[in-house]
Write a protein that holds these residues in place. Structure first.
Motif, PDB file in Angstrom:
ATOM      1  N   ILE A  53       0.818  -1.216   0.000  1.00 66.79           N
ATOM      2  CA  ILE A  53       0.000   0.000   0.000  1.00 66.79           C
ATOM      3  C   ILE A  53       0.852   1.266   0.000  1.00 66.79           C
ATOM      4  O   ILE A  53       0.654   2.149  -0.825  1.00 66.79           O
ATOM      5  CB  ILE A  53      -0.988  -0.016   1.191  1.00 66.79           C
ATOM      6  N   ALA A  59       0.419   1.605  -7.614  1.00 61.53           N
ATOM      7  CA  ALA A  59      -0.864   1.693  -6.908  1.00 61.53           C
ATOM      8  C   ALA A  59      -0.961   3.025  -6.180  1.00 61.53           C
ATOM      9  O   ALA A  59       0.049   3.602  -5.774  1.00 61.53           O
ATOM     10  CB  ALA A  59      -1.004   0.547  -5.921  1.00 61.53           C
ATOM     11  N   LYS A  60      -2.183   3.498  -6.051  1.00 57.90           N
ATOM     12  CA  LYS A  60      -2.477   4.694  -5.269  1.00 57.90           C
ATOM     13  C   LYS A  60      -3.679   4.347  -4.404  1.00 57.90           C
ATOM     14  O   LYS A  60      -4.733   4.009  -4.926  1.00 57.90           O
ATOM     15  CB  LYS A  60      -2.790   5.880  -6.174  1.00 57.90           C
ATOM     16  N   SER A  61      -3.489   4.411  -3.090  1.00 57.08           N
ATOM     17  CA  SER A  61      -4.538   4.029  -2.151  1.00 57.08           C
ATOM     18  C   SER A  61      -4.890   5.198  -1.246  1.00 57.08           C
ATOM     19  O   SER A  61      -4.026   5.995  -0.876  1.00 57.08           O
ATOM     20  CB  SER A  61      -4.079   2.842  -1.290  1.00 57.08           C
ATOM     21  N   TYR A  62      -6.171   5.259  -0.869  1.00 62.91           N
ATOM     22  CA  TYR A  62      -6.675   6.353  -0.053  1.00 62.91           C
ATOM     23  C   TYR A  62      -7.638   5.818   0.988  1.00 62.91           C
ATOM     24  O   TYR A  62      -8.408   4.902   0.723  1.00 62.91           O
ATOM     25  CB  TYR A  62      -7.398   7.386  -0.928  1.00 62.91           C
ATOM     26  N   SER A  77      -8.595   2.072  -3.803  1.00 58.62           N
ATOM     27  CA  SER A  77      -7.287   2.064  -4.454  1.00 58.62           C
ATOM     28  C   SER A  77      -7.406   1.935  -5.959  1.00 58.62           C
ATOM     29  O   SER A  77      -8.344   1.322  -6.472  1.00 58.62           O
ATOM     30  CB  SER A  77      -6.454   0.871  -3.967  1.00 58.62           C
ATOM     31  N   ILE A  79      -4.961   0.064  -8.524  1.00 55.37           N
ATOM     32  CA  ILE A  79      -3.825  -0.851  -8.499  1.00 55.37           C
ATOM     33  C   ILE A  79      -3.464  -1.250  -9.924  1.00 55.37           C
ATOM     34  O   ILE A  79      -4.239  -1.030 -10.859  1.00 55.37           O
ATOM     35  CB  ILE A  79      -4.111  -2.106  -7.637  1.00 55.37           C
ATOM     36  N   CYS A  90      -9.448  -1.003  -9.997  1.00 56.91           N
ATOM     37  CA  CYS A  90      -9.828  -0.315  -8.763  1.00 56.91           C
ATOM     38  C   CYS A  90     -10.366  -1.300  -7.740  1.00 56.91           C
ATOM     39  O   CYS A  90     -10.872  -2.376  -8.082  1.00 56.91           O
ATOM     40  CB  CYS A  90     -10.816   0.813  -9.019  1.00 56.91           C
TER      41      CYS A  90
END
Length: 177
Positions: A53, A59-62, A77, A79, A90
């Motif tokens: 993560i 990947a960009k996760s929130y 996310s 990914i 997503c």
């Protein structure tokens, strides 16, 4: 871009690991989203959290946070981001069960897709959903995702085989919705 009337997406921090660990070990939460349904130690979750993560280059996760209460209610996310071909997959998990069925997932996914299409200029977003997760399928279809294929009997739950539905949405279709 990262905020609606009720929620905001915020950058994930290392101190979010314990909240994530709680969701990752809640079998009711993971039943309809995680194919493995394993239980994890806090150390295993920390390792996953840090490597997959926080440190991922693709990947960009929130974290999904309710604005009024400041409560963290889920994670979303992008990914497997492929910048050359402008596509990604997503993921959405509303980990706080008290917030299920109230539209928070739709708001979070809409914010994530706005970011993917309008900021990252991606062309296509895909996802996978278990065939028995009718609520999620309705959400995804309502936003504009279309079924692109089925992985037949790819998931075993409670003594039965289930399909995994592959869905996708193109930027032009999302923006015309």
């Amino acid at each position: 871009m990262f905020q609606s009337n009720r929620i905001k997406l915020r950058k994930i921090e290392l101190n979010d690991v314990e909240q994530y660990h709680t969701w990752r070990n809640d079998t009711e939460v993971m039943y309809s989203t995680n194919p493995y349904m394993d239980l994890y130690s806090l150390e295993e979750t920390k390792g996953f959290f840090e490597m997959v993560i926080l440190e991922s280059k693709t990947a960009k996760s929130y974290m999904v946070e309710e604005i009024d209460s400041g409560k963290t209610i889920g994670i979303t996310s992008l990914i497997n981001i492929d910048y050359k071909n402008r596509n990604a997959e997503c993921i959405l998990d509303i980990g706080e069960k008290d917030y299920w069925g109230m539209g928070y997932g739709k708001e979070a996914l809409t914010l994530l897709l706005d970011y993917a299409f309008l900021e990252l200029n991606l062309h296509r977003i895909s996802l996978r959903v278990f065939s028995f997760n009718n609520r999620a399928i309705r959400l995804y279809t309502g936003i504009g995702f279309v079924e692109e294929g089925i992985s037949r009997q790819a998931l075993y739950r409670n003594g039965e085989w289930h399909d995994i539905v592959n869905m996708g949405i193109l930027k032009k279709d999302y923006l015309s919705n």
